[in-house]
Every structure is written in C-alpha cells, then in structure tokens.
Design an enzyme around this catalytic site. Structure first.
Site, PDB file in Angstrom:
ATOM      1  CB  CYS A  92       1.170  -6.723  -5.942  1.00 60.80           C
ATOM      2  SG  CYS A  92       2.889  -6.571  -5.422  1.00 60.80           S
ATOM      3  CE1 TYR A 102       4.738  -4.485  -7.393  1.00 62.09           C
ATOM      4  CE2 TYR A 102       3.983  -2.212  -7.318  1.00 62.09           C
ATOM      5  CZ  TYR A 102       3.718  -3.557  -7.256  1.00 62.09           C
ATOM      6  OH  TYR A 102       2.436  -3.997  -7.067  1.00 62.09           O
ATOM      7  CD1 TRP A 140       1.415  -0.862  -9.776  1.00 65.08           C
ATOM      8  CD2 TRP A 140      -0.778  -0.997 -10.122  1.00 65.08           C
ATOM      9  NE1 TRP A 140       0.965  -2.008  -9.159  1.00 65.08           N
ATOM     10  CE2 TRP A 140      -0.385  -2.121  -9.353  1.00 65.08           C
ATOM     11  CE3 TRP A 140      -2.115  -0.868 -10.452  1.00 65.08           C
ATOM     12  CZ2 TRP A 140      -1.270  -3.102  -8.930  1.00 65.08           C
ATOM     13  CZ3 TRP A 140      -3.007  -1.839 -10.022  1.00 65.08           C
ATOM     14  CH2 TRP A 140      -2.578  -2.939  -9.271  1.00 65.08           C
ATOM     15  CG  ASP A 163      -2.112 -12.482  -7.980  1.00 64.05           C
ATOM     16  OD1 ASP A 163      -2.413 -11.497  -7.281  1.00 64.05           O
ATOM     17  OD2 ASP A 163      -1.177 -12.471  -8.805  1.00 64.05           O
ATOM     18  CG  HIS A 191       3.049 -10.132  -8.580  1.00 66.63           C
ATOM     19  ND1 HIS A 191       2.236  -9.093  -8.169  1.00 66.63           N
ATOM     20  CD2 HIS A 191       2.206 -11.143  -8.936  1.00 66.63           C
ATOM     21  CE1 HIS A 191       0.968  -9.454  -8.290  1.00 66.63           C
ATOM     22  NE2 HIS A 191       0.927 -10.689  -8.746  1.00 66.63           N
TER      23      HIS A 191
END
Length: 732
Positions: free
Chosen positions: A315, A561, A280, A397, A374
């Site tokens: 993600c 984000y 990220w 997840d 997300h």
C-alpha cells in the site's frame, strides 16, 4: 444483408478515439482554398523564421509557472496563466495587413470542439478564462506574445504551430519538437479546479519532491522518507504514458476527477497492465521486495521503458507512486496513513471476529481483516458533480482491494462527505467510510451452531489518521477531518446518515450482548528488539466483591500488516485466581527462537488474549500488534554540499542477528543529489559490517535528503536517511 462485419455509425461520422498523447498526425504546411493564381508567390506573405519559447530554468515562463524544478528542456506551463513566446519573421510584422495565429494540437485526431485542436486568436486584451494571444512587443522582425491558456484545458504535451493567413489559404510552420509545450494543472490559478489558496500548502503538496510515509502500529508509529521525484528527468513523460496506457480519452484529461480516478486504477496492475504488481505473500523472487523501494522514480521509469508492470508493491508503494503522478501533473496531493484500517468485504460497517468456545479465534469464520495501517492518497479539487461543500480533499486509493465499476480502483471520495456520512455521493464513499468507522464485533460460534455477541468495540477502527506536516517531517493528526469524536451527537448522526444511504449492519448490536463484566483485562507487549526475547504482561482487575477463577488463552501470530495471520508461533493457556477488588498480573515470555524463523516483510507480531470467567461465563477479549525494533542503515557524506561539487556518500550496515544474511540489496536515492542506485552483497555474517561508497554531484540546492534501504532473504524494512543543506554555487 452485407457480410461485412465492419461497425457502422448510423447518422454519425466515425472519428477514431483520440486517447494517446504520444500519437501524432502530420499537420499540413499549406491549407489552400484552391489553385493559387499565376504570378502569386506565397513566399511574399509573412514567413516564420524562428520561434523562441523562453524555456530555460531561469526564464520567467518557468519561474512564474513554478515549473523551474522540472529536469526537462521543453517549455512547461500551467493552465489559466499567461506565458511568453517570441516569433521571428522574414520581415517586419504589420498588424494592418498581416494575419497569423498560434495553434496547439494534441493527439492524433485533433478537433476544436474536443479541446484537442486549439487555434489561439490574436486579441487586443486577454480575457480571463479564455485562450488568447496579445502582442506585447513588435520590433524589427520579431513579435513577442503573451499567451493565456484556458483554466480548464487538457493537461498534456501539445505540439505548437504558427499559422499565417493568406487570401489563398493558410501557411503553417513545420512540425518542430523543440516547440512542444507541456500544459499542467494550476493550483495557483483561482479558476482552475485544483486551485489551492495557501502558498505553504502549495509548496508542500505540489513542489515538495521528498515525503514522509508513516507505517508501523498505532502504539509504535514508524516513519520512512520517500523520494517522490516528480521533477526528475523522464517522470513527466512517464505520467502522461500512464494515461495513454489506460487509453484515457484526451478530452477528459483536463478534469482532475477523471484523471485521479484513472490514476487510482492504473497505478496498480490488477486488471489493466498498470504500473505496479501488488504482492502480499512474502515471495518476491521475480522482482524487488516492496520494502526495498526508496522512491517512485525507478518504478515509473522502468514501467515506461519496459511497457510492463513493475514487481512488487504494497500500500505505501502504491500511495508513494500515485502521489508522484498527481503532483507531477499539478494536482495537490498527500499520502495518508489510517491506523487500524478495516477491510470490510461487504461494507456492512462491522468487522466480525469469531471465537471458539474456549476463546481462541475461529480463522475459518473470520473473513474480515483489520490492517495495522493502510496508506492511501488525498487529492485536492472542486467537485462540481456533487452538492456545494464537498470539494477540497478527496480520497483516492490505488491499492487493489475491491472492485469499483468493474476495475480495481477507489475514489475520488469527498472527505467531507465521509465525515458526515453522505456515502451516496460518488465515488466509493461507502468503502472508505467503512475503513475508518467500522465496529469490531467479537462473536462466539457455539458448537450448536448459534452465535453469541460477546462484545463490541466501536473505537478500534480508524483509531488515528495522519499525514506529514507542512514544512517538516513530523506527524499531522487529521482524524477529525474524517470523523467526529466518539460519543459526540454528530458522530451518531453521521453513522445514522450512512445507514440511511445504504451502508448496512448485519447484526443489531444494541442490547444483545452481555452487560459489562466485573473484571477488566488488558495486556502490554514489551518493546521488542528483533532477535531478542521479550515479555507480554496480562493484567486482570476485579471490580467486584466476588472471587473469580479465570482461564486465559494467549495466541501469538506472525501477521502481514494487512491483519491476515500467517503462522501461530506461540500459544499458552494459564489460570488465574482473582480475589475481590484485586489486581493480578501474569507474565508470558516470548523467546526469539519462537518467532525468528517465521518473520514476514515488516516484522509484525499480533497477540490475541481471551479469557473466560468460570463463575459468570463472561468472555474477555483483547488484541494488539507490535512491530519489532529493527536496526538502521547509516548514511554519511563528506565534501562540500554544493551544487556542482563532488561529495562522497558512504552507506553502512551492521548485521545484528545471530544468523548470516543472504542476498543483501542496498538501495540509495536522493532527488537532486544522485540517480537511484543499488548494490548487492552476497552475504553479511553476524555482527559484520558492510560499506558502500558513491560519488554524487548535487544539481538542486536547498534542503535535500539521502534515503537508503536494505533488504535480504530474512530481514527487510531496514532504512536510513541523511538530511543535507545544499548550497548554491557562488556566482563568479
């Protein structure tokens, strides 16, 4: 005492772990009870000459089991459902004196009690829920069997043998890779834990190999197509390899709860050399930027061939690849997007935004982050480990956010349990509950060290939860499956239940913040095109007979984000005089030059406006994100869209910026149309157009999609797609 450090198993036979589908042992072709008497020729007993599995795409085994789409020449069946096998012998089979059985074996140390060695008995009638083989044809030297597997058997790749019984022992066929059989989860079988009773849902959540993933912002929802490619050549083996890499015991691979939990850990590479490395930080020098991927196929095939994690993902990439893994194995699955998703580090159901006394954000104290969106997955299964009513959709997840039982993974957590606040039920329900239910709390950190709660926003988090609609590319709002409507009695009850089960709130927010101000403040961000100037309009509305003097502060930040700010590119302070019962607007111009040099992966800009009213000392605070409008990749196709016929695909992109784009990669994908490809362009000058042509020959009929992405050093998240209706080849 012995110096030998070898582990001892007191009173137990040490059987090595059976945790690799790929590992094999050699089954003996003869298991004799003793010496064979002189004069006895074992060849006089029944001998197998050939085995036919009816494994072509047009054979009933693959059509009836909905596995005809797999680009795989082995037999693939779903558990709990019968399939056909034909065995040829060297002479006619006489059931009165000949005894044989079929055996299925998986892994290196097969054991019947672990389900890794399965002797299938010949029975007169198949029994529901049990392994069995029934003779349905006995002609000449051939026997055709209807074989039924157990609806809870291990999912994986089995080796098949035929064993003939003699008075002197067992004679077994040699290992033949051509008879290897894959057994998958079966959503069409009522006794399977993943049974789904709606055919349209099964077609979408198991058989659809092209999806839509939603991203962007709550006020500006974007979508992009994703090639799941679960039927593509090599993908089924890659998914089994993922479980092997996790060293997951084979005996647990029939349980969708365990398989999905292992998958949620293994799709990320954080602590187990899993599939994708997350990044990220906007630096992707050693791999592919997350926005460049068009689907899962390249990622899974590279992971299996290199045996190393693939770089890089965020993600939606984790969710896309995890969806491929689940659907490929037969577990119904879908990708979910939660807008304004809370990453609550301590699951205290509140996101604390700390402000300075002048109204600006204190970034040192503000630790929690609100992701603009997300993505995670839902998998469909029963939950016999939970009370009745908590089966169905489960949150899983694979984005590495928080540690769960020592590994970065999340779920499966029952969506129904989350909705009702029953966060005591495994796995990781408190974390998911916080993602969709946290309160946003604005706190002023005073210079004397005290904290004052200025306001609480209970509706910001989990604003909208969506997935792709069944049978189309549109959006389906599923927010009500996760939470009751704000203000409903059930919503308060769910929150109180969650608090009772251990989810905690650090600050009692009731009654300690100031009463509602007589001034309302809001702001709007103009639709902003990448590379262009735009306006932010701040509005003040007085609901009082008093005059007010207001000092306002606008901060514009380039953000990931995930809600984490990278750089402040704009800050402006202005004063407003507000007359009684009046309305006033202030326009702030944002120049392209202020933000262009700082942009990140997704061109997200985050604005934070705070205002202090001099007379009442009230603080007003509001925050919004906007996503810049980005150009598209254009895809064109010419030639007949027909199975086996050549088509020419043209990919085109025009640089709309005033700067030259460097190191441009264009990716092209289309399941059933062409294998994933990519091409590099060193540079694209301002307003210049590049074209790339590829010839493709479709091998799958029906609705198909071409997907392209463009990535460069300074511009990413550029997509394009083209829908095609591929015709079957006319029969001669």
């Amino acid at each position: 005492m012995s110096d030998n450090p070898r582990t001892t198993f007191a009173g137990r036979r040490a059987v090595p772990p059976n945790n690799s589908n790929a590992a094999e042992d050699e089954r003996p072709t003869e298991e004799l009870l003793g010496l064979v008497p002189r004069g006895v020729n074992l060849e006089d007993y029944l001998t197998v000459t050939d085995v036919h599995l009816f494994k072509e795409k047009w054979d009933s085994n693959k059509i009836d089991h909905h596995t005809d789409k797999y680009d795989n020449n082995k037999l693939i069946v779903r558990r709990g459902q019968s399939f056909y096998v034909q065995i040829d012998f060297d002479r006619p089979y006489d059931p009165r004196k000949d005894l044989f059985r079929v055996e299925y074996v998986i892994g290196r140390y097969p054991q019947a009690n672990k389900g890794t060695y399965i002797p299938v008995p010949i029975v007169s009638e198949l029994q529901s829920g049990k392994w069995g083989a029934k003779v349905i044809m006995n002609e000449d030297r051939s026997v055709r069997l209807s074989i039924q597997s157990s609806p809870d058997c291990i999912v994986g790749k089995f080796r098949m043998y035929v064993a003939v019984w003699t008075p002197y022992g067992i004679l077994r066929t040699r290992r033949n890779p051509e008879t290897d059989t894959y057994i998958l989860f079966n959503p069409w079988c009522e006794e399977d834990a993943v049974y789904l009773d709606d055919e349209k849902e099964r077609e979408e959540y198991i058989l659809n190999d092209i999806g839509v993933i939603f991203y962007g912002d709550f006020d500006n929802i974007k979508s992009r197509s994703w090639s799941y490619g679960q039927f593509e050549d090599g993908i089924l083996d890659a998914c089994l390899y993922v479980m092997d890499k996790a060293q997951m015991d084979l005996s647990g691979r029939g349980n969708p709860i365990k398989v999905s939990r292992v998958g949620s850990a293994m799709i990320n590479a954080k602590d187990d050399q899993g599939v994708i490395v997350g990044s990220w930080d906007n630096v992707y020098a050693y791999g592919v930027p997350p926005s460049a991927w068009t689907g899962s196929v390249d990622i899974l095939l590279e992971y299996k061939s290199s045996e190393n994690p693939v770089q890089y993902g965020q993600c939606w990439v984790f969710a896309g690849v995890f969806n491929t893994f689940l659907r490929c194995l037969g577990i119904p699955a879908r990708v979910i997007t939660n807008y304004f998703s809370a990453h609550d580090n301590d699951a205290n159901l509140q996101m604390d935004i700390f402000l300075e006394e002048d109204g600006s954000v204190n970034s040192k104290l503000t630790k929690d982050s609100v992701w603009n969106y997300h993505c995670w997955n839902e998998a469909w299964m029963t939950r016999p480990d939970l009370p009745v009513g908590f089966g169905g959709w489960q949150v899983v997840d694979s984005t590495p956010q928080e540690n769960s039982d020592g590994m970065y993974r999340c779920g499966p957590a029952s969506v129904q349990a989350i909705k009702h606040g029953h966060v005591c039920f495994q796995f990781d329900a408190p974390f998911v509950f916080a993602e969709v239910n946290s309160d946003l709390i604005y706190i002023t950190a005073k210079k004397d060290g005290t904290h004052v709660v200025e306001g609480v926003d209970t509706t910001h988090i989990g604003k909208l939860i969506v997935t792709k609609q069944i049978g189309g590319d549109g959006i389906q709002d599923i927010t009500d499956t996760y939470k009751f409507q704000e203000g409903q009695e059930e919503e308060r009850l769910a929150l109180e239940t969650a608090l009772m089960y251990g989810a905690k709130k650090d600050i009692k927010t009731e009654g300690i913040f100031k009463s509602r101000s007589n001034v309302d403040m809001d702001f709007q961000v103009e639709n902003a095109v990448l590379g262009k100037d735009f306006k932010v309009t701040v509005t003040f509305q007085s609901n009082s007979p008093n005059h007010y003097n207001i000092t306002a502060y606008l901060s514009g930040n380039i953000t990931f984000y995930t809600g984490v700010a990278k750089t402040e590119f704009k800050n402006e302070t202005f004063d407003v005089v507000l007359e009684p019962f009046s309305f006033k607007q202030k326009e702030v111009m944002v120049r392209a030059g202020e933000y262009m040099g700082q942009l990140l992966e997704q061109a997200f800009l985050h604005f934070f406006v705070t205002a202090r009213i001099s007379e009442s000392r009230d603080v007003l605070a509001k925050q919004k994100s906007t996503m810049l409008i980005i150009p598209k990749v254009i895809i064109k196709a010419r030639g007949a869209a027909m199975v086996g016929s050549d088509m020419v695909v043209t990919v085109e992109f025009t640089n709309p910026l005033k700067e030259t784009l460097q190191n441009v990669w264009i990716h092209l994908d289309g399941p059933g149309l062409l294998k994933p490809k990519r091409k590099m362009f060193r540079e694209i000058r301002p307003n210049a157009t590049v074209q790339w042509e590829e010839v493709c020959r479709p091998w799958v009929s029906g609705p198909r999609k071409l997907i392209a992405s463009m990535t460069s050093d300074s511009l990413r998240h550029v997509y394009g797609e083209l829908d095609l209706q591929v015709q079957r080849r006319p029969s001669a």
